[in-house]
Design a protein around this motif. Sequence first.
Motif, short mmCIF file in Angstrom:
data_model
loop_
_atom_site.label_atom_id
_atom_site.label_comp_id
_atom_site.label_asym_id
_atom_site.label_seq_id
_atom_site.Cartn_x
_atom_site.Cartn_y
_atom_site.Cartn_z
N ALA A 145 37.10 30.40 -43.12
CA ALA A 145 38.36 29.93 -43.67
C ALA A 145 39.45 31.00 -43.60
CB ALA A 145 38.18 29.49 -45.12
N SER A 146 39.21 32.06 -42.86
CA SER A 146 40.17 33.16 -42.77
C SER A 146 41.36 32.78 -41.90
CB SER A 146 39.49 34.40 -42.20
OG SER A 146 39.11 34.17 -40.86
N VAL A 147 42.40 33.59 -41.97
CA VAL A 147 43.60 33.34 -41.17
C VAL A 147 43.29 33.36 -39.68
CG1 VAL A 147 45.89 34.22 -40.59
CG2 VAL A 147 45.16 34.12 -42.98
N PRO A 148 42.53 34.34 -39.16
CA PRO A 148 42.21 34.30 -37.72
C PRO A 148 41.44 33.05 -37.32
CG PRO A 148 41.74 36.48 -38.60
CD PRO A 148 42.06 35.59 -39.77
N ALA A 149 40.52 32.60 -38.17
CA ALA A 149 39.77 31.37 -37.85
C ALA A 149 40.70 30.17 -37.83
CB ALA A 149 38.65 31.16 -38.87
N ARG A 150 41.65 30.14 -38.73
CA ARG A 150 42.59 29.03 -38.78
C ARG A 150 43.50 29.04 -37.56
NH1 ARG A 150 46.30 26.82 -43.70
NH2 ARG A 150 47.24 25.19 -42.47
N LEU A 151 43.99 30.21 -37.18
CA LEU A 151 44.89 30.29 -36.03
C LEU A 151 44.20 29.94 -34.72
CD1 LEU A 151 46.95 33.48 -36.96
CD2 LEU A 151 47.69 31.10 -37.08
N THR A 152 42.90 30.18 -34.64
CA THR A 152 42.17 29.86 -33.41
C THR A 152 41.56 28.47 -33.45
OG1 THR A 152 40.15 30.90 -34.27
CG2 THR A 152 41.63 32.27 -32.92
N GLY A 153 41.76 27.74 -34.55
CA GLY A 153 41.23 26.39 -34.65
C GLY A 153 39.76 26.33 -35.01
N GLN A 154 39.21 27.40 -35.58
CA GLN A 154 37.79 27.47 -35.94
C GLN A 154 37.53 27.20 -37.42
OE1 GLN A 154 35.59 27.80 -33.42
NE2 GLN A 154 37.42 27.78 -32.16
N ASP A 155 38.54 26.92 -38.20
CA ASP A 155 38.38 26.65 -39.62
C ASP A 155 37.87 25.21 -39.79
OD1 ASP A 155 38.61 26.22 -42.34
OD2 ASP A 155 40.64 27.03 -42.50
N GLN B 197 40.14 22.37 -41.05
CA GLN B 197 41.08 21.71 -40.13
C GLN B 197 40.46 20.44 -39.59
OE1 GLN B 197 41.58 25.12 -37.51
NE2 GLN B 197 43.74 25.25 -38.11
N GLU B 198 39.18 20.51 -39.24
CA GLU B 198 38.48 19.33 -38.73
C GLU B 198 38.47 18.21 -39.77
OE1 GLU B 198 34.06 18.16 -36.97
OE2 GLU B 198 34.33 20.07 -38.02
N LEU B 199 38.23 18.56 -41.02
CA LEU B 199 38.19 17.57 -42.09
C LEU B 199 39.58 16.97 -42.32
CD1 LEU B 199 36.47 16.13 -44.16
CD2 LEU B 199 36.90 18.02 -45.74
N ARG B 200 40.61 17.79 -42.34
CA ARG B 200 41.97 17.27 -42.52
C ARG B 200 42.37 16.34 -41.38
NH1 ARG B 200 43.32 23.04 -43.74
NH2 ARG B 200 43.27 23.20 -45.99
N ARG B 201 42.04 16.74 -40.16
CA ARG B 201 42.37 15.93 -38.99
C ARG B 201 41.61 14.59 -39.04
NH1 ARG B 201 40.74 19.23 -35.14
NH2 ARG B 201 42.62 20.47 -35.40
#
Length: 150
Positions: free
Chosen positions: A88-98, A101-105
């Motif tokens: 859930a870190s910022v780098p994971a979010r920016l690279t689409g690995q959080d 994000q999948e759940l929100r989408r």
Amino acid sequence: MKKLWWAVPVAVAGVTAVRRSRTGERGQDRWLTVTVNRPPMDVGSEGMLPPPLDGLAERIDVRIRPAPGDRGTELAVRFKEPVSAASASVPARLTGQDPRQELRRALRDAKSLLEAGEVLRPDAPPTTRPTPGGRLVEVFTRRSGGEGVL
């Protein structure tokens, strides 16, 4: 005056750290909720989830109930297990690995499928000639990580 500019990022980092320490794990397991303009029977029944949430069924908790004021259905989801801090870190979010994000989408796409019968996407390109404002919107859209939020 120029010497004080270094204090702005330090203050922002401090406020962010305090907010994260206060929420702790509570921020990881919060419910994500949308209101769907459909009756509860159309949104989901016993054990049946709308696509694409059905693909995440083993990893998520789902709550379906009538929306207040008889205005459709509230569809709420959350992960059964807390998301690790690294994913859930910022780098994971920016690279689409959080994984959030999948759940929100998936939640947004489920709402779109239930209400419109298809997942609606914006037309591309939004303008016929690039402008500075259009480039700025494009940068922020990419930064949103496909979540639909800036």
